[in-house]
Write an enzyme that holds these catalytic residues in place. Structure first.
Site, PDB file in Angstrom:
ATOM      1  N   ARG A 140       9.415 -10.864   0.539  1.00 59.81           N
ATOM      2  CA  ARG A 140       7.971 -11.146   0.500  1.00 59.81           C
ATOM      3  C   ARG A 140       7.845 -12.647   0.689  1.00 59.81           C
ATOM      4  O   ARG A 140       8.164 -13.423  -0.214  1.00 59.81           O
ATOM      5  CB  ARG A 140       7.391 -10.685  -0.831  1.00 59.81           C
ATOM      6  CG  ARG A 140       5.879 -10.861  -0.966  1.00 59.81           C
ATOM      7  CD  ARG A 140       5.407 -10.327  -2.310  1.00 59.81           C
ATOM      8  NE  ARG A 140       4.013 -10.629  -2.548  1.00 59.81           N
ATOM      9  CZ  ARG A 140       3.001  -9.839  -2.203  1.00 59.81           C
ATOM     10  NH1 ARG A 140       3.258  -8.680  -1.595  1.00 59.81           N
ATOM     11  NH2 ARG A 140       1.747 -10.173  -2.469  1.00 59.81           N
ATOM     12  N   ARG A 157       2.006   2.742  -3.599  1.00 60.88           N
ATOM     13  CA  ARG A 157       2.961   1.726  -3.192  1.00 60.88           C
ATOM     14  C   ARG A 157       4.384   2.130  -3.578  1.00 60.88           C
ATOM     15  O   ARG A 157       5.345   1.782  -2.882  1.00 60.88           O
ATOM     16  CB  ARG A 157       2.595   0.375  -3.821  1.00 60.88           C
ATOM     17  CG  ARG A 157       1.358  -0.302  -3.237  1.00 60.88           C
ATOM     18  CD  ARG A 157       1.574  -0.713  -1.782  1.00 60.88           C
ATOM     19  NE  ARG A 157       2.758  -1.531  -1.645  1.00 60.88           N
ATOM     20  CZ  ARG A 157       2.795  -2.851  -1.856  1.00 60.88           C
ATOM     21  NH1 ARG A 157       1.697  -3.493  -2.218  1.00 60.88           N
ATOM     22  NH2 ARG A 157       3.919  -3.519  -1.695  1.00 60.88           N
ATOM     23  N   GLN A 183       1.777  -1.856   2.530  1.00 61.25           N
ATOM     24  CA  GLN A 183       0.415  -1.613   2.056  1.00 61.25           C
ATOM     25  C   GLN A 183      -0.290  -0.569   2.913  1.00 61.25           C
ATOM     26  O   GLN A 183      -1.000   0.301   2.405  1.00 61.25           O
ATOM     27  CB  GLN A 183      -0.384  -2.913   2.061  1.00 61.25           C
ATOM     28  CG  GLN A 183      -1.787  -2.765   1.491  1.00 61.25           C
ATOM     29  CD  GLN A 183      -1.768  -2.307   0.042  1.00 61.25           C
ATOM     30  OE1 GLN A 183      -1.103  -2.914  -0.789  1.00 61.25           O
ATOM     31  NE2 GLN A 183      -2.507  -1.247  -0.264  1.00 61.25           N
ATOM     32  N   CYS A 219      -6.404  -3.636  -1.669  1.00 60.52           N
ATOM     33  CA  CYS A 219      -4.978  -3.652  -2.012  1.00 60.52           C
ATOM     34  C   CYS A 219      -4.687  -4.331  -3.347  1.00 60.52           C
ATOM     35  O   CYS A 219      -3.566  -4.237  -3.846  1.00 60.52           O
ATOM     36  CB  CYS A 219      -4.169  -4.289  -0.889  1.00 60.52           C
ATOM     37  SG  CYS A 219      -4.452  -6.055  -0.674  1.00 60.52           S
ATOM     38  N   LEU A 220      -5.682  -5.030  -3.922  1.00 61.37           N
ATOM     39  CA  LEU A 220      -5.529  -5.719  -5.207  1.00 61.37           C
ATOM     40  C   LEU A 220      -4.558  -6.907  -5.078  1.00 61.37           C
ATOM     41  O   LEU A 220      -3.664  -6.876  -4.237  1.00 61.37           O
ATOM     42  CB  LEU A 220      -5.063  -4.774  -6.307  1.00 61.37           C
ATOM     43  CG  LEU A 220      -5.983  -3.580  -6.605  1.00 61.37           C
ATOM     44  CD1 LEU A 220      -5.340  -2.697  -7.693  1.00 61.37           C
ATOM     45  CD2 LEU A 220      -7.373  -4.023  -7.038  1.00 61.37           C
ATOM     46  N   PRO A 221      -4.710  -7.931  -5.892  1.00 62.41           N
ATOM     47  CA  PRO A 221      -5.766  -8.099  -6.893  1.00 62.41           C
ATOM     48  C   PRO A 221      -7.098  -8.401  -6.226  1.00 62.41           C
ATOM     49  O   PRO A 221      -7.137  -8.981  -5.142  1.00 62.41           O
ATOM     50  CB  PRO A 221      -5.282  -9.288  -7.714  1.00 62.41           C
ATOM     51  CG  PRO A 221      -4.439 -10.075  -6.766  1.00 62.41           C
ATOM     52  CD  PRO A 221      -3.779  -9.078  -5.862  1.00 62.41           C
ATOM     53  N   ARG A 240       6.731  -5.749  -6.702  1.00 63.09           N
ATOM     54  CA  ARG A 240       7.937  -5.788  -7.533  1.00 63.09           C
ATOM     55  C   ARG A 240       8.085  -4.527  -8.376  1.00 63.09           C
ATOM     56  O   ARG A 240       9.146  -3.894  -8.388  1.00 63.09           O
ATOM     57  CB  ARG A 240       7.919  -7.021  -8.442  1.00 63.09           C
ATOM     58  CG  ARG A 240       9.146  -7.054  -9.345  1.00 63.09           C
ATOM     59  CD  ARG A 240       9.201  -8.269 -10.243  1.00 63.09           C
ATOM     60  NE  ARG A 240      10.401  -8.204 -11.071  1.00 63.09           N
ATOM     61  CZ  ARG A 240      10.730  -9.148 -11.948  1.00 63.09           C
ATOM     62  NH1 ARG A 240       9.969 -10.217 -12.108  1.00 63.09           N
ATOM     63  NH2 ARG A 240      11.839  -9.024 -12.673  1.00 63.09           N
ATOM     64  N   HIS A 276       1.815  -6.592   6.683  1.00 58.24           N
ATOM     65  CA  HIS A 276       2.014  -6.000   5.361  1.00 58.24           C
ATOM     66  C   HIS A 276       2.124  -4.471   5.532  1.00 58.24           C
ATOM     67  O   HIS A 276       1.246  -3.718   5.113  1.00 58.24           O
ATOM     68  CB  HIS A 276       0.854  -6.362   4.435  1.00 58.24           C
ATOM     69  CG  HIS A 276       1.145  -6.164   2.981  1.00 58.24           C
ATOM     70  ND1 HIS A 276       2.335  -5.611   2.519  1.00 58.24           N
ATOM     71  CD2 HIS A 276       0.406  -6.432   1.870  1.00 58.24           C
ATOM     72  CE1 HIS A 276       2.309  -5.555   1.198  1.00 58.24           C
ATOM     73  NE2 HIS A 276       1.152  -6.053   0.786  1.00 58.24           N
ATOM     74  N   TRP A 305     -10.383 -12.878   0.005  1.00 62.67           N
ATOM     75  CA  TRP A 305     -10.831 -13.845   1.005  1.00 62.67           C
ATOM     76  C   TRP A 305      -9.957 -15.089   0.983  1.00 62.67           C
ATOM     77  O   TRP A 305      -9.926 -15.847   1.949  1.00 62.67           O
ATOM     78  CB  TRP A 305     -12.282 -14.259   0.722  1.00 62.67           C
ATOM     79  CG  TRP A 305     -13.265 -13.139   0.808  1.00 62.67           C
ATOM     80  CD1 TRP A 305     -13.065 -11.897   1.362  1.00 62.67           C
ATOM     81  CD2 TRP A 305     -14.621 -13.143   0.320  1.00 62.67           C
ATOM     82  NE1 TRP A 305     -14.206 -11.134   1.253  1.00 62.67           N
ATOM     83  CE2 TRP A 305     -15.181 -11.866   0.618  1.00 62.67           C
ATOM     84  CE3 TRP A 305     -15.403 -14.083  -0.334  1.00 62.67           C
ATOM     85  CZ2 TRP A 305     -16.486 -11.527   0.279  1.00 62.67           C
ATOM     86  CZ3 TRP A 305     -16.706 -13.758  -0.661  1.00 62.67           C
ATOM     87  CH2 TRP A 305     -17.251 -12.491  -0.359  1.00 62.67           C
TER      88      TRP A 305
END
Length: 390
Positions: free
Chosen positions: A185, A375, A215, A348-350, A138, A212, A310
């Site tokens: 998304r 990004r 990313q 790529c976080l979090p 965002r 994605h 994960w």
């Protein structure tokens, strides 16, 4: 002897007392103020002219900069004008490298806020549909669209419910009449595919359960910033879930001539169809792809080590099961030590502590935060390319 105003005083002094003010005194009183006023007006005029000339010069310089950018990379991304952006494999190698080059140049241009910035998307807008929350997607899209001169509109789950109160077809048909680009998304890849099917405006897949692509652009840009533009021969190791992030990363990596070594627990392998595409692209680009269930085996000889969450959004009920089955997949100092000297880390976080330790993510080997920044530069490149305004 006094000289009165009755025959030599200017009309605007006729109201002054002829008994107390002489013509000579009037001259002494008025002239200094007259010249001061004239001088002040002259200075204001000169300053205004100089400011306008300077502003025009800076605008011309910004326009010329934009034109130089267009002349150097426009050809490589011209075919993306008006096209949907759904996954990395839809791009030719030239288009992929072109988008990355635009991203690098946008970072250089738009990082310098002391100069007027080109606004190629002035008057354009993008609607952003978010079934799944995200900080980076965002913020990067809204800020990037603003830098390009356009407007971004956020549509969260409480604003729009895809396929619930209104069909996907109707949603797409309406939004494309308001907005020049539609970003989505979503949970299911089928949703973004259906949006693209019925939208006359280009659609950006900002994440689905299969892909994605934004990313991967940010990841590849980070690697180019670290290793140089030519990534041929580098080896990327993936340690973790065979998910949407891996799908586009392995597609993009082999298209850039990099080898890919994948370690996933049994039952968490990447999608078979996407793996088949990756293997075919690897053959075309003289790259190798290997798979294993042992994290250390994947990391050996790697220049890049990558992992991801994960437990993705919507999988929270599987948390305990997944953490147990991913035992031994944490990226820590010991595991990074199995990679090549100078290897770097991406996420790529979090992130969560079971996936990667603080010692790794905050180390000199980590490119995580430049990766996150990218990004914005990469989504800017995609939006400008879709509008034909690079």
């Amino acid at each position: 002897e006094q000289v009165t105003t009755s025959y030599c005083c200017p009309p605007f002094l006729s109201s002054l007392s002829t008994e107390s003010i002489s013509w000579s005194n009037n001259i002494i009183f008025i002239y200094p103020y007259f010249f001061s006023i004239c001088l002040a007006l002259l200075l204001v005029a000169v300053t205004t002219v100089m400011f306008n000339v300077s502003r025009t010069t800076m605008k011309v310089a910004a326009t010329q900069c934009q034109m130089r950018l267009a002349s150097s990379v426009a050809k490589s991304v011209a075919s993306l004008t008006g096209q949907h952006f759904m996954s990395i494999d839809q791009l030719s190698n030239e288009e992929l490298k072109g988008l990355l080059e635009v991203s690098h140049q946008y970072k250089e241009i738009y990082s310098d806020k002391s100069k007027p910035l080109p606004q190629p998307l002035s008057g354009h807008s993008i609607s952003m549909i978010f079934q799944k929350r995200s900080t980076r997607t965002r913020v990067s899209t809204e800020t990037g669209m603003s830098l390009l001169g356009g407007h971004a509109l956020f549509l969260g789950p409480s604003d729009i419910q895809l396929g619930v109160n209104e069909t996907m077809r109707d949603t797409a048909s309406v939004l494309c009449r308001f907005n020049d680009i539609v970003l989505a998304r979503v949970y299911s890849h089928d949703d973004v595919v259906e949006l693209a099917k019925y939208s006359s405006a280009p659609v950006i897949n900002a994440l689905s359960d299969l892909h994605h692509p934004l990313q991967t652009l940010a990841d590849l840009m980070a690697l180019q910033q670290h290793f140089g533009k030519d990534l041929t021969g580098k080896t990327v190791a993936w340690v973790g879930d065979g998910n949407n992030v891996l799908h586009d990363l392995m597609l993009g990596s082999v298209k850039m001539g990099m080898n890919v070594q994948i370690a996933t627990p049994k039952g968490y392998e990447p999608n078979a169809d996407i793996m088949a595409k990756t293997l075919a692209l690897a053959k075309e680009n003289n790259a190798n792809v290997t798979t294993t269930t042992v994290a250390e085996d994947a990391v050996k000889g790697a220049d890049v080590v990558v992992t991801d969450t994960w437990v993705s959004m919507g999988q929270e009920e599987e948390y305990a099961k997944r953490v147990k089955e991913f035992e031994g997949y944490q990226v820590n100092t010991e595991l990074m030590g199995k990679a090549n000297p100078g290897a770097v880390f991406l996420h790529c976080l979090p992130r969560h502590p079971e996936e990667v330790t603080d010692e790794v993510i905050y180390s000199d080997a980590s490119l995580v935060f430049p990766e996150a920044e990218n990004r914005m530069w990469t989504v800017m490149a995609v939006m400008a390319a879709q509008m034909g305004k690079v």
